[in-house]
Design a protein around this motif. Structure first.
Motif, PDB file in Angstrom:
ATOM      1  N   LEU A 136     -10.177  15.379 -62.379  1.00 20.87           N
ATOM      2  CA  LEU A 136     -10.796  14.610 -61.339  1.00 20.87           C
ATOM      3  C   LEU A 136     -11.132  13.366 -61.713  1.00 20.87           C
ATOM      4  O   LEU A 136     -10.835  12.267 -61.406  1.00 20.87           O
ATOM      5  N   LEU A 137     -12.044  13.194 -62.874  1.00 24.01           N
ATOM      6  CA  LEU A 137     -12.794  12.245 -63.326  1.00 24.01           C
ATOM      7  C   LEU A 137     -11.879  11.372 -64.036  1.00 24.01           C
ATOM      8  O   LEU A 137     -12.020   9.929 -63.858  1.00 24.01           O
ATOM      9  N   GLY A 138     -10.526  11.953 -64.459  1.00 27.50           N
ATOM     10  CA  GLY A 138      -9.526  11.159 -65.285  1.00 27.50           C
ATOM     11  C   GLY A 138      -8.574  10.672 -63.878  1.00 27.50           C
ATOM     12  O   GLY A 138      -7.520  10.304 -64.368  1.00 27.50           O
ATOM     13  N   GLY A 139      -8.665  10.880 -62.692  1.00 26.12           N
ATOM     14  CA  GLY A 139      -7.958  10.576 -61.725  1.00 26.12           C
ATOM     15  C   GLY A 139      -6.742  11.229 -61.347  1.00 26.12           C
ATOM     16  O   GLY A 139      -5.586  11.070 -61.056  1.00 26.12           O
ATOM     17  N   VAL A 140      -6.828  12.522 -61.785  1.00 29.07           N
ATOM     18  CA  VAL A 140      -5.737  13.517 -61.573  1.00 29.07           C
ATOM     19  C   VAL A 140      -6.217  14.707 -60.806  1.00 29.07           C
ATOM     20  O   VAL A 140      -6.841  15.431 -61.155  1.00 29.07           O
ATOM     21  N   PRO A 141      -5.646  14.949 -59.490  1.00 32.79           N
ATOM     22  CA  PRO A 141      -5.777  15.885 -58.819  1.00 32.79           C
ATOM     23  C   PRO A 141      -4.908  16.963 -59.103  1.00 32.79           C
ATOM     24  O   PRO A 141      -3.649  16.856 -58.968  1.00 32.79           O
ATOM     25  N   VAL A 142      -5.584  18.283 -59.568  1.00 30.77           N
ATOM     26  CA  VAL A 142      -4.603  19.186 -60.109  1.00 30.77           C
ATOM     27  C   VAL A 142      -3.792  19.948 -59.056  1.00 30.77           C
ATOM     28  O   VAL A 142      -2.650  20.508 -59.514  1.00 30.77           O
ATOM     29  N   THR A 143      -3.851  20.050 -57.950  1.00 28.00           N
ATOM     30  CA  THR A 143      -3.254  20.391 -56.873  1.00 28.00           C
ATOM     31  C   THR A 143      -3.001  19.179 -55.809  1.00 28.00           C
ATOM     32  O   THR A 143      -4.030  18.391 -55.796  1.00 28.00           O
ATOM     33  N   HIS A 144      -1.717  19.087 -55.427  1.00 29.16           N
ATOM     34  CA  HIS A 144      -1.435  17.797 -54.607  1.00 29.16           C
ATOM     35  C   HIS A 144      -0.269  18.325 -53.684  1.00 29.16           C
ATOM     36  O   HIS A 144       0.891  18.918 -54.113  1.00 29.16           O
ATOM     37  N   ARG A 145      -0.423  18.155 -52.221  1.00 28.54           N
ATOM     38  CA  ARG A 145       0.577  18.830 -51.504  1.00 28.54           C
ATOM     39  C   ARG A 145       1.954  18.231 -51.752  1.00 28.54           C
ATOM     40  O   ARG A 145       1.912  16.884 -52.032  1.00 28.54           O
ATOM     41  N   GLY A 146       2.966  19.110 -51.796  1.00 28.20           N
ATOM     42  CA  GLY A 146       4.210  18.776 -52.201  1.00 28.20           C
ATOM     43  C   GLY A 146       4.562  18.533 -53.630  1.00 28.20           C
ATOM     44  O   GLY A 146       5.557  18.290 -54.098  1.00 28.20           O
ATOM     45  N   VAL A 147       3.633  18.513 -54.299  1.00 27.96           N
ATOM     46  CA  VAL A 147       3.546  18.182 -55.764  1.00 27.96           C
ATOM     47  C   VAL A 147       3.167  19.590 -56.678  1.00 27.96           C
ATOM     48  O   VAL A 147       4.126  19.744 -57.645  1.00 27.96           O
ATOM     49  N   ALA A 148       2.128  20.070 -56.397  1.00 24.69           N
ATOM     50  CA  ALA A 148       1.549  21.302 -57.232  1.00 24.69           C
ATOM     51  C   ALA A 148       0.864  22.288 -56.344  1.00 24.69           C
ATOM     52  O   ALA A 148      -0.032  21.877 -55.621  1.00 24.69           O
ATOM     53  N   THR A 149       1.498  23.449 -56.597  1.00 20.69           N
ATOM     54  CA  THR A 149       1.000  24.540 -55.746  1.00 20.69           C
ATOM     55  C   THR A 149       0.150  25.671 -56.648  1.00 20.69           C
ATOM     56  O   THR A 149      -0.094  26.401 -56.183  1.00 20.69           O
ATOM     57  N   GLN A 150       0.135  25.309 -57.908  1.00 25.47           N
ATOM     58  CA  GLN A 150      -0.604  26.152 -58.712  1.00 25.47           C
ATOM     59  C   GLN A 150      -0.901  25.658 -59.914  1.00 25.47           C
ATOM     60  O   GLN A 150      -0.307  24.630 -60.564  1.00 25.47           O
ATOM     61  N   VAL A 151      -2.044  26.278 -60.619  1.00 22.19           N
ATOM     62  CA  VAL A 151      -2.540  25.601 -61.821  1.00 22.19           C
ATOM     63  C   VAL A 151      -2.914  26.719 -62.763  1.00 22.19           C
ATOM     64  O   VAL A 151      -3.306  27.801 -62.311  1.00 22.19           O
ATOM     65  N   THR A 152      -2.626  26.616 -64.010  1.00 20.64           N
ATOM     66  CA  THR A 152      -2.818  27.542 -65.020  1.00 20.64           C
ATOM     67  C   THR A 152      -3.822  26.926 -66.124  1.00 20.64           C
ATOM     68  O   THR A 152      -3.702  25.737 -66.226  1.00 20.64           O
ATOM     69  N   LEU A 153      -4.539  27.694 -66.905  1.00 21.89           N
ATOM     70  CA  LEU A 153      -5.340  27.339 -67.693  1.00 21.89           C
ATOM     71  C   LEU A 153      -4.954  28.113 -69.173  1.00 21.89           C
ATOM     72  O   LEU A 153      -4.977  29.073 -69.009  1.00 21.89           O
ATOM     73  N   GLY A 154      -4.849  27.120 -70.073  1.00 24.76           N
ATOM     74  CA  GLY A 154      -4.853  27.630 -71.392  1.00 24.76           C
ATOM     75  C   GLY A 154      -5.674  26.916 -72.353  1.00 24.76           C
ATOM     76  O   GLY A 154      -6.408  25.984 -72.182  1.00 24.76           O
ATOM     77  N   THR A 155      -5.573  27.534 -73.880  1.00 20.71           N
ATOM     78  CA  THR A 155      -6.284  27.083 -74.793  1.00 20.71           C
ATOM     79  C   THR A 155      -5.319  26.551 -76.028  1.00 20.71           C
ATOM     80  O   THR A 155      -4.436  27.340 -76.041  1.00 20.71           O
ATOM     81  N   SER A 167       1.138  11.764 -62.455  1.00 16.79           N
ATOM     82  CA  SER A 167       1.542  10.526 -61.749  1.00 16.79           C
ATOM     83  C   SER A 167       1.094  10.271 -60.336  1.00 16.79           C
ATOM     84  O   SER A 167       1.375   9.096 -59.908  1.00 16.79           O
ATOM     85  N   VAL A 168       0.490  11.236 -59.655  1.00 13.90           N
ATOM     86  CA  VAL A 168       0.210  10.861 -58.264  1.00 13.90           C
ATOM     87  C   VAL A 168      -0.610   9.670 -57.989  1.00 13.90           C
ATOM     88  O   VAL A 168      -0.108   8.739 -57.110  1.00 13.90           O
ATOM     89  N   LEU A 169      -1.641   9.583 -58.778  1.00 10.33           N
ATOM     90  CA  LEU A 169      -2.650   8.376 -58.645  1.00 10.33           C
ATOM     91  C   LEU A 169      -2.436   7.289 -59.439  1.00 10.33           C
ATOM     92  O   LEU A 169      -2.829   6.172 -59.312  1.00 10.33           O
ATOM     93  N   HIS A 170      -1.775   7.739 -60.613  1.00 12.76           N
ATOM     94  CA  HIS A 170      -1.507   6.628 -61.788  1.00 12.76           C
ATOM     95  C   HIS A 170      -0.311   5.924 -61.774  1.00 12.76           C
ATOM     96  O   HIS A 170       0.021   4.925 -62.247  1.00 12.76           O
ATOM     97  N   GLY A 171       0.777   6.616 -60.892  1.00 12.09           N
ATOM     98  CA  GLY A 171       1.968   6.015 -61.026  1.00 12.09           C
ATOM     99  C   GLY A 171       2.724   6.034 -62.462  1.00 12.09           C
ATOM    100  O   GLY A 171       2.248   6.927 -63.261  1.00 12.09           O
ATOM    101  N   PRO A 172       3.527   5.213 -62.861  1.00 16.36           N
ATOM    102  CA  PRO A 172       4.304   5.463 -64.094  1.00 16.36           C
ATOM    103  C   PRO A 172       3.682   4.961 -65.199  1.00 16.36           C
ATOM    104  O   PRO A 172       4.432   5.040 -66.346  1.00 16.36           O
TER     105      PRO A 172
END
Ligand SMILES: C[S@@+](CC[C@H](N)C(=O)[O-])C[C@H]1O[C@@H](n2cnc3c(N)ncnc32)[C@H](O)[C@@H]1O
Length: 402
Positions: free
Chosen positions: A238-257, A347-352
């Motif tokens: 979030l603080l880096g300008g990345v919404p981890v879910t976004h309608r039509g773009v991401a419907t799931q989130v996984t966490l890894g190490t 890329s949703v908020l940052h573009g290319p």
């Protein structure tokens, strides 16, 4: 009211601050953090005042299990009991099913008969900015006799500690040794009747050995109060300008190490176009991680963002693709703590755009007043003369803020 409870409720004006750090070779050094009054509080004075006068929650005395077991909801936060009274708790019982069963960390330690042992809390610091520490976490820091922190906890948060502070320097190769030292410090604090706060970065139950430490605290005869923290898993993106879910773009989130137990290379999940993958502790293995992503069918042009030191004045946001990010990160000398986000949401908020998108001075979603945090950090740095140095055993009186 017991003597120890009465003692903990007194103003902390006479509390001394001493920090001990563990080096990789096991030798310890000490430093004296700044008097609390010299650090500008990031909290509104009303919040700080409320926190300062609020009686620390859950201060009931705790005794060795042979003497007494407690499992109460105190101060609004759970102390999960391993007694049958809370057997419905997912954490009930002292040994996890099929998980890591801690070895004996008591080192033969047992409280002396009739001597009241201290209390313990496990607290999440959030990602680094003191504004993102919870009010409950702040109360714990302000009421602790001894705070045992990990080295990743930001110096801005460490600057809020008013009592004794010890910082464990867990580095690859000496993590186990540092962990043993942490348990020894806990035993020392508890047997001295202190309120010990174990302070961990982010949320204590996410890749932080939080569960293990609860089990060890139980071995030591105390049921800790556990205070959640804002995890980097979601706050760094979030603080880096990345919404981890976004309608039509991401419907799931996984966490890894990036590192499993004993530095094993963990397996990762397959590619899915509508999935965001977040990785912690993976910056030291970025190249291998990208190779694994390709093996797991990730297209090489999948966007990747790295958020380094999220929420601190040192925050940087770096963007690339599965194909390019390792090279970009190497060029920019990206270091831990850093959170990696993989997926189209990047890329949703940052573009290319690619490369270094923002540095400390211009966080896109800066949830913090960077100037203020920077000046608080400067003051901490001035006083601490390098966070991990100082004279062993030196004590300074605490000056409280007006
Ligand atoms: C040992 S794990 C602990 C995670 C923590 N318990 C949490 O919930 O955020 C440490 C990792 O968390 C991530 N992390 C913690 N604080 C961070 C921050 N301020 N900025 C970016 N990543 C951070 C990094 O991936 C780091 O290597």
């Amino acid at each position: 009211m017991t003597e120890s409870t009465r003692r903990r409720r007194r103003p902390r004006a006479l509390a001394a601050m001493l920090a001990v750090t563990l080096t990789c070779d096991g030798s310890a050094s000490a430093f004296v953090p700044p008097p609390a009054g010299t650090l500008h509080s990031p909290f509104s004075s009303a919040t700080a005042a409320a926190a300062a006068v609020a009686p620390a929650a859950g201060r009931a005395s705790q005794q060795h299990p042979s003497q007494q077991r407690r499992g109460l909801l105190q101060g609004g936060y759970p102390r999960w009991s391993s007694s049958s009274s809370s057997s419905s708790s997912p954490l009930a019982g002292s040994a996890p099913a099929g998980g890591v069963v801690p070895t004996d960390h008591t080192d033969g330690w047992e409280p002396r008969d009739g001597v009241e042992i201290g209390t313990c809390s496990l607290v999440g610091s959030g990602p680094g900015d003191p504004d993102l520490l919870t009010v409950a976490g702040l109360r714990e820091l302000q009421s602790a006799d001894l705070v045992i922190a990990d080295r990743l906890v930001s110096k801005e948060i460490l600057g809020l500690v008013e009592g004794e502070l010890r910082v464990a320097r867990k580095y690859p190769g000496c993590a186990e040794q540092a962990q043993r030292e942490i348990y020894r410090w806990m035993r020392e604090g508890l047997s001295a009747g202190k309120h010990v706060v174990r302070l961990k970065i982010g949320d204590p139950f996410i890749f932080g050995r939080g569960g293990e430490e609860v089990l060890v605290m139980r071995e030591l005869g105390v049921e800790p109060k556990v205070v959640p923290g804002i995890s980097s898993v979601f706050s760094a993106p979030l603080l880096g300008g990345v919404p981890v879910t976004h309608r039509g773009v991401a419907t799931q989130v996984t966490l890894g190490t990036g590192y499993g137990q004993d530095y094993a290379r963990p397996d990762i999940c397959d590619y899915h176009p509508q999935k965001t993958a977040v990785f912690l502790m993976a910056i030291g293995r970025l190249e291998e991680l990208c190779a694994d992503l390709v093996r797991r069918s990730y297209p090489t042009d999948t966007p990747v963002a790295i958020i380094e030191n999220a929420s601190t004045p040192r925050q940087r946001v770096i963007k690339g693709t599965v194909d390019t990010i390792s090279k970009v990160a190497r060029g920019l000398k990206v270091k831990a703590p850093a959170t990696i986000v993989v997926g189209e949401v990047v890329s949703v908020l940052h573009g290319p755009e690619q490369g270094l998108l923002s540095d400390a001075a211009e966080g896109m979603f800066a949830g913090v007043d960077k100037e203020r945090v920077a000046s608080a950090a400067e003051r901490v740095a001035e006083k601490k003369e390098g966070l991990f140095s100082g004279e062993a055993g030196e004590k300074v009186p605490v000056r409280r803020q007006a």
